[in-house]
Write a protein that holds these residues in place. Structure first.
Motif, PDB file in Angstrom:
ATOM      1  N   LEU A  82       0.832  -1.205   0.000  1.00  0.00           N
ATOM      2  CA  LEU A  82       0.000   0.000   0.000  1.00  0.00           C
ATOM      3  C   LEU A  82       0.865   1.253   0.000  1.00  0.00           C
ATOM      4  O   LEU A  82       0.595   2.202  -0.748  1.00  0.00           O
ATOM      5  N   ASN A  83       1.911   1.278   0.809  1.00  0.00           N
ATOM      6  CA  ASN A  83       2.789   2.446   0.845  1.00  0.00           C
ATOM      7  C   ASN A  83       3.484   2.666  -0.490  1.00  0.00           C
ATOM      8  O   ASN A  83       3.675   3.803  -0.932  1.00  0.00           O
ATOM      9  N   GLN A  86       0.738   4.027  -2.936  1.00  0.00           N
ATOM     10  CA  GLN A  86       0.329   5.387  -2.590  1.00  0.00           C
ATOM     11  C   GLN A  86       1.408   6.389  -2.965  1.00  0.00           C
ATOM     12  O   GLN A  86       1.101   7.489  -3.432  1.00  0.00           O
ATOM     13  N   GLN A  87       2.675   6.026  -2.768  1.00  0.00           N
ATOM     14  CA  GLN A  87       3.765   6.911  -3.167  1.00  0.00           C
ATOM     15  C   GLN A  87       3.764   7.116  -4.677  1.00  0.00           C
ATOM     16  O   GLN A  87       3.927   8.233  -5.176  1.00  0.00           O
ATOM     17  N   SER A  89       1.158   6.847  -6.617  1.00  0.00           N
ATOM     18  CA  SER A  89      -0.039   7.596  -6.974  1.00  0.00           C
ATOM     19  C   SER A  89       0.153   9.093  -6.760  1.00  0.00           C
ATOM     20  O   SER A  89      -0.187   9.905  -7.626  1.00  0.00           O
ATOM     21  N   VAL A  90       0.694   9.467  -5.606  1.00  0.00           N
ATOM     22  CA  VAL A  90       0.858  10.886  -5.282  1.00  0.00           C
ATOM     23  C   VAL A  90       1.775  11.568  -6.294  1.00  0.00           C
ATOM     24  O   VAL A  90       1.442  12.634  -6.849  1.00  0.00           O
ATOM     25  N   GLN A 272       7.568   2.545   0.687  1.00  0.00           N
ATOM     26  CA  GLN A 272       7.694   3.930   0.243  1.00  0.00           C
ATOM     27  C   GLN A 272       8.956   4.145  -0.574  1.00  0.00           C
ATOM     28  O   GLN A 272       8.937   4.848  -1.595  1.00  0.00           O
ATOM     29  N   ASP A 564      -3.550   5.238  -9.254  1.00  0.00           N
ATOM     30  CA  ASP A 564      -4.720   5.487  -8.401  1.00  0.00           C
ATOM     31  C   ASP A 564      -5.559   4.226  -8.229  1.00  0.00           C
ATOM     32  O   ASP A 564      -5.950   3.866  -7.107  1.00  0.00           O
ATOM     33  N   ALA A 567      -3.733   1.721  -6.059  1.00  0.00           N
ATOM     34  CA  ALA A 567      -3.708   2.131  -4.657  1.00  0.00           C
ATOM     35  C   ALA A 567      -5.083   1.946  -4.010  1.00  0.00           C
ATOM     36  O   ALA A 567      -5.182   1.509  -2.849  1.00  0.00           O
ATOM     37  N   GLU A 568      -6.141   2.258  -4.749  1.00  0.00           N
ATOM     38  CA  GLU A 568      -7.488   2.082  -4.209  1.00  0.00           C
ATOM     39  C   GLU A 568      -7.787   0.600  -3.957  1.00  0.00           C
ATOM     40  O   GLU A 568      -8.381   0.241  -2.928  1.00  0.00           O
ATOM     41  N   GLN A 571      -5.900  -0.511  -0.957  1.00  0.00           N
ATOM     42  CA  GLN A 571      -6.485   0.019   0.268  1.00  0.00           C
ATOM     43  C   GLN A 571      -7.619  -0.884   0.756  1.00  0.00           C
ATOM     44  O   GLN A 571      -7.790  -1.095   1.970  1.00  0.00           O
TER      45      GLN A 571
END
Length: 626
Positions: A82-83, A86-87, A89-90, A272, A564, A567-568, A571
């Motif tokens: 997940l980390n 998300q990294q 995605s951002v 990350q 995205d 990551a979703e 999550q």
């Protein structure tokens, strides 16, 4: 009575400690990583009285930590992934916004520039239209430079993110190793201490990805996503950032253990840190390279077209843009002193991908630096036989390579930051065709001239006056040379120009070609320049410059959306893993409240037992005093 008192005292003490456990659970309701605890009761050994055994009360045998290793392992795996996503995605969404927003993207100034060229083709002599072309061109190169600077800043943020993450990883690994040492064989380990260790491991894997493996004795070893040991027993390894051997401004991650330092492959880390490195490799670097390829293609294509025109001073056009050139960097560990000089050779074969060149002692070998896949390369590197790879030509300009010397070729990276405007005088815009053609007024036939096309602007005789004269309807001469057979609609080529004749010329008809001259309002070359954005110059002549702009925006946007979605989805898996862990280890207030009431009643009952024993004892004392 003594047995009654002892039994009641044991119950009172046991229930008091059980109440303390419940209150501890409630107090840590919101403590991250806390596992609820449960008091385990057991009956004391009874005493034999001849007629049988009589119970001795109750005792606490364990305060059990409610945890499941499988649920914890599943949550750890999910946390690292997940980390990472998300990294990705951002950062990918930041790039998407940069390229897709009108205020920051390349599409708006790109269209503005070619629209100004189109306007110039309608008024080639207009001073305002010429100035507009320069203004729009300056806005375009400025936007290229700005986007390149923003991409460099994002690259710098990746460096900062790696540095910060490495510091946290080392802190966490050291503390986990210390806890492993304190926990020892785990026989009498505090549940709170175990929770603290699990929480730190979760945070560590959030940075590096990987797994946690429990060994005999209760200690836990932690490994990165690539299997590198971060914690083994009470010993922690360290991560450090090191400079890239080709690009010192970029940081890589290395593992230090047992006095040795090993640079980690970018695929050896998750979490990350892995997300930062994957973003740089799969999104940032391709975006930098493609933006540079577009800038380089614009400069090369437009300069080629501009050199085929004539400016208002009556001079052939020069370069309109300062054309960027490929870059090459040598490995910091090279032992030879070879210097390779790259230059653009074939725009259609230029793909912008980085190439690793290695000298094996006799030949040059080219590979993809990310995958190791072989890339075709020809030539020996001499001026007469240069190396040619992916549309780039390289010449060994000085020095001698040593065996296994390596070089990183970046064909287009950074090109968007170096493109500039090469002219500042509006009159230097080569809007006119340098050669004009006209029919002789005495012509009697129906021959008609088409537009003059420049086939070789470097021809030394390009501006020399020429005459096409027809001997009869089927034959003609050029400057006395010939005769040549005439076919209606055919192109006649001479001195670097080409013109199409149609109709039926009569004997003696003549057509004169010569230089356009200064201060001309001719717009022939401006018309050609205005359509260059639709010229199929890339990917072997299958992709236009407009198509490349759209493709870049689409590619970055697609990467952001994919990040995205991933990551979703992750999550959801993370929430499920957390729920599974909480179902076992989480504190439930309703359950704790029920336990609290039950234990409170039991405690009060135990107190009543002691009170009863006291009453009986006092009665006995009173009886014996008489």
């Amino acid at each position: 009575m003594s047995n009654l008192l002892a039994t009641g005292s044991s119950a009172l003490l046991a229930f008091q400690r059980a109440l303390s456990t419940v209150s501890h659970n409630v107090a840590n309701l919101n403590t991250p990583g806390y596992s609820r605890q449960r008091t385990e009761f057991a009956a004391r050994n009874g005493t034999f009285h001849g007629y049988g055994y009589q119970g001795g009360g109750v005792q606490i045998v364990d305060v059990h930590r409610m945890a499941d290793s499988l649920a914890t392992a599943r949550l750890l795996d999910s946390t690292g992934e997940l980390n990472r996503l998300q990294q990705m995605s951002v950062l990918s969404n930041r790039l998407d916004s940069l390229f897709s927003e009108k205020a920051t993207g390349i599409a708006a100034p790109w269209s503005g520039f070619f629209d100004s060229i189109s306007a110039l083709s309608s008024s080639a002599a207009g001073a305002a239209d010429r100035q507009s072309v320069l203004s729009q061109a300056n806005a375009l190169v400025t936007r290229f430079n700005q986007i390149d600077q923003q991409l460099d800043k994002v690259d710098g943020e990746v460096n900062s993110g790696l540095t910060s993450a490495v510091g946290e990883v080392n802190r966490l690994a050291k503390e986990i190793a210390q806890l492993n040492g304190r926990i020892g064989n785990g026989a009498n380990a505090s549940g709170d201490l175990l929770d603290r260790r699990d929480q730190l491991i979760s945070q560590l894997i959030g940075y590096t990805g990987g797994t946690a493996v429990q060994q005999d004795g209760g200690q836990i070893n932690v490994f990165t996503a690539g299997g590198q040991p971060m914690v083994v027993g009470a010993t922690a390894s360290s991560l450090v950032t090191v400079a890239d051997p080709y690009r010192p401004e970029r940081l890589q991650v290395a593992l230090e253990t047992n006095g040795q330092r090993v640079t980690l492959d970018k695929r050896a880390l998750g979490g990350q840190i892995g997300g930062l490195m994957e973003f740089r490799t799969t999104v940032l670097d391709p975006a930098i390279a493609e933006l540079g390829r577009i800038a380089m293609s614009l400069a090369e294509t437009f300069n080629e077209g501009h050199r085929a025109g004539m400016d208002q001073y009556g001079q052939m056009g020069g370069d309109f843009f300062t054309a960027p050139q490929p870059q090459i960097s040598s490995h910091s560990g090279n032992t030879g002193n070879a210097v390779l000089q790259p230059s653009l050779d074939d725009l259609g074969a230029l793909n912008g991908k980085n190439v690793m060149l290695r000298f094996d002692g006799g030949n040059w070998v080219a590979t993809d630096p990310d995958t190791g896949t072989a890339i075709p390369v020809t030539g020996t590197g001499t001026a007469a036989d240069p190396l040619e790879v992916n549309g780039v030509e390289l010449v060994l300009s000085s020095g001698t390579p040593a065996t296994n010397d390596r070089f990183l070729l970046q064909p287009t990276a950074g090109a968007a930051g170096t493109i500039k405007l090469a002219i500042s005088d509006p009159s230097r815009i080569a809007a006119a065709s340098p050669v004009k053609a006209k029919a002789d007024l005495a012509n009697t036939g129906t021959g008609k001239l088409g537009a003059v096309t420049i086939t070789n602007p470097a021809d030394p005789n390009l501006l020399a006056p020429s005459v096409i004269e027809f001997i009869d309807a089927n034959q003609y001469t050029i400057d006395g040379a010939g005769p040549f057979t005439y076919t209606p609609g055919q192109a006649i080529t001479h001195n670097g120009w080409s013109v199409t004749l149609d109709g039926a010329p009569a004997a003696g008809d003549a057509f004169n070609l010569g230089p356009t001259g200064a201060n001309s309002s001719d717009n022939g070359n401006a018309k050609l320049l205005s359509n260059l954005d639709d010229a199929r110059k890339l990917n072997g002549g299958t992709l236009t410059l407009n198509g490349a702009i759209s493709g870049l925006t689409t590619t970055v946007g697609s990467a952001a959306r994919q990040a995205d979605y991933s990551a979703e989805a992750q999550q959801v898996l993370q929430d499920q893993a957390q729920a599974a862990r909480d179902a076992i280890s989480g504190v439930n207030l309703d359950e704790e409240a029920a336990d609290l009431m039950r234990l409170q009643q039991a405690y009060q009952a135990a107190a009543q037992i002691i009170s009863t024993a006291d009453t009986l004892f006092q009665s006995l004392l009173s009886a014996t005093r008489r």
